[in-house]
Design a protein around this motif. Sequence first.
Motif, PDB file in Angstrom:
ATOM      1  N   LEU A  30      47.763 -58.488  50.587  1.00 31.06           N
ATOM      2  CA  LEU A  30      46.650 -57.839  49.891  1.00 31.06           C
ATOM      3  C   LEU A  30      45.670 -58.880  49.356  1.00 31.06           C
ATOM      4  N   ILE A  31      46.218 -59.975  48.853  1.00 30.33           N
ATOM      5  CA  ILE A  31      45.364 -61.040  48.316  1.00 30.33           C
ATOM      6  C   ILE A  31      44.580 -61.708  49.433  1.00 30.33           C
TER       7      ILE A  31
ATOM      8  N   GLY B 103      50.570 -51.821  57.159  1.00 30.94           N
ATOM      9  CA  GLY B 103      49.426 -51.435  56.327  1.00 30.94           C
ATOM     10  C   GLY B 103      48.443 -52.581  56.070  1.00 30.94           C
ATOM     11  N   MET B 104      47.384 -52.261  55.299  1.00 35.68           N
ATOM     12  CA  MET B 104      46.408 -53.271  54.899  1.00 35.68           C
ATOM     13  C   MET B 104      45.640 -52.755  53.665  1.00 35.68           C
ATOM     14  N   ALA B 105      44.949 -53.641  52.977  1.00 37.32           N
ATOM     15  CA  ALA B 105      44.206 -53.271  51.758  1.00 37.32           C
ATOM     16  C   ALA B 105      42.816 -52.755  52.119  1.00 37.32           C
TER      17      ALA B 105
ATOM     18  N   ASN C 178      34.290 -56.560  47.750  1.00 38.15           N
ATOM     19  CA  ASN C 178      35.500 -57.150  48.358  1.00 38.15           C
ATOM     20  C   ASN C 178      36.692 -57.116  47.408  1.00 38.15           C
ATOM     21  N   LYS C 179      36.701 -56.079  46.632  1.00 34.58           N
ATOM     22  CA  LYS C 179      37.800 -55.927  45.711  1.00 34.58           C
ATOM     23  C   LYS C 179      38.736 -54.832  46.248  1.00 34.58           C
ATOM     24  N   ALA C 180      40.060 -55.153  46.293  1.00 38.83           N
ATOM     25  CA  ALA C 180      41.032 -54.189  46.805  1.00 38.83           C
ATOM     26  C   ALA C 180      41.113 -53.011  45.860  1.00 38.83           C
ATOM     27  N   ILE C 181      40.819 -51.825  46.417  1.00 37.67           N
ATOM     28  CA  ILE C 181      40.828 -50.628  45.582  1.00 37.67           C
ATOM     29  C   ILE C 181      42.013 -49.697  45.928  1.00 37.67           C
ATOM     30  N   ARG C 182      42.520 -49.767  47.153  1.00 39.76           N
ATOM     31  CA  ARG C 182      43.691 -48.972  47.541  1.00 39.76           C
ATOM     32  C   ARG C 182      44.361 -49.620  48.765  1.00 39.76           C
ATOM     33  N   MET C 183      45.532 -49.100  49.130  1.00 38.16           N
ATOM     34  CA  MET C 183      46.258 -49.630  50.284  1.00 38.16           C
ATOM     35  C   MET C 183      46.538 -48.484  51.254  1.00 38.16           C
TER      36      MET C 183
END
Length: 421
Positions: free
Chosen positions: A8-9, A34-36, A42-47
Amino acid sequence: MQQIANHLISNTPFNYDYRLKTKSGAYRYFTVKGMALRNEHNKAIRMAGSVTDITEQKRSQKALKQAKEQNDLLAQAIESCNVGISIADASVQGFPLVFLNSEFEKITGYSKEEMLGINCSLLQGPNTDKNAIDIITNAIKTLKTQRIEILNYKKDGTEFWNSLQISPVFNQQQQLTAYVGIQQDITEQKAANQLLIEAKAAAEQANIAKSEFLAAMSHEIRTPMNGVLGMLNLILDSSLNEKQHHQVSIALNSANSLLNIINDILDFSKVDAGKLEELEFNLCNMLDDFIETIAIHAHSKNIQLMLDVEHLEYAFVIGDAGRLKQILTNLVNNALKFTHEGEVQVIAKLTPINNNQVCFSCQVIDSGIGISAAQQAKLFKSFSQVDSSTTRKYGGTGLGLAIVKKLSLIHISEPTRRTPI
């Protein structure tokens, strides 16, 4: 889970297999992919991803791995066998070979490349027994396992004896799929067995020739001995001083002992040669002659000799009177030999077997020294004595009872003339 966090990072997809324990306590396998998902900053909001149960796939993979290991082990075992192994495809006309091991190549001289796709009948040749081929053909038709020894030919034309076993193989639906053949070169074993058979036949023939020779020489050997005995008896009855009479007596006793030994050996050989007669004779007269003859010996030892005759319905029977008398004489002489006082009793009887045959049987009972159970096994063996030492008290050749054993199976036919006794 740390691995997924790292993806995710780094904004990279992930794909991992996990083993999880269910509520029932059993373990199941899952694939997590899966992936982010990120916003415009560019901020991960869900997976987003998927979870797939791969437990059965894992089990199948494990089973395939075990099967491969077993097949490899089986192949190694087949290759290491010291017998030839071949497999013929029964689903194809002509039953071509689809497998053979290294020992098959060694036995036949053919390589795998030369034999695969060809029927094993290639090993047959001009001297192969047709009956053996028919037996194999019939086993294939009847779907039965068959073991047979068959003459086959190697690649270079050399004949060899093949101990062959063929067995049908069926699938789960009981359909014939293949034939497994097991081959073993037994040429040397067959040759060794043949040599043993020939050696045994030669030894038996030599023994028969020896027995026939001794039986034929019976008269020639006994005649001069009887002459010696006769002359010694004449000399003994002549005017001799005490010393001369003693010397002639010793010579006469020695000659009688020698004649007894010669008689035993010649009689034994005569029995081996099968020289038995079938003549009509008077059974009562034979028994009377026997008792009169043997009574002299018994009287010289102060032994009481008794004859008990039962159920002798007919005077005349057919058989070998001389050999029957010899059986009785040998048995009673043996009893007298080991009896120093008391009595020897002979019980004789005639028992009907059928309309044409009767059985003559006798028992000899004595009050002698007896014999232990451990030593009784030696009694009827040729040239065998209970006491075989050089200092033994009782002499003899050890043939008397052996002759009795050989003659004891004589069958006396029913009389041609039914003359009451």
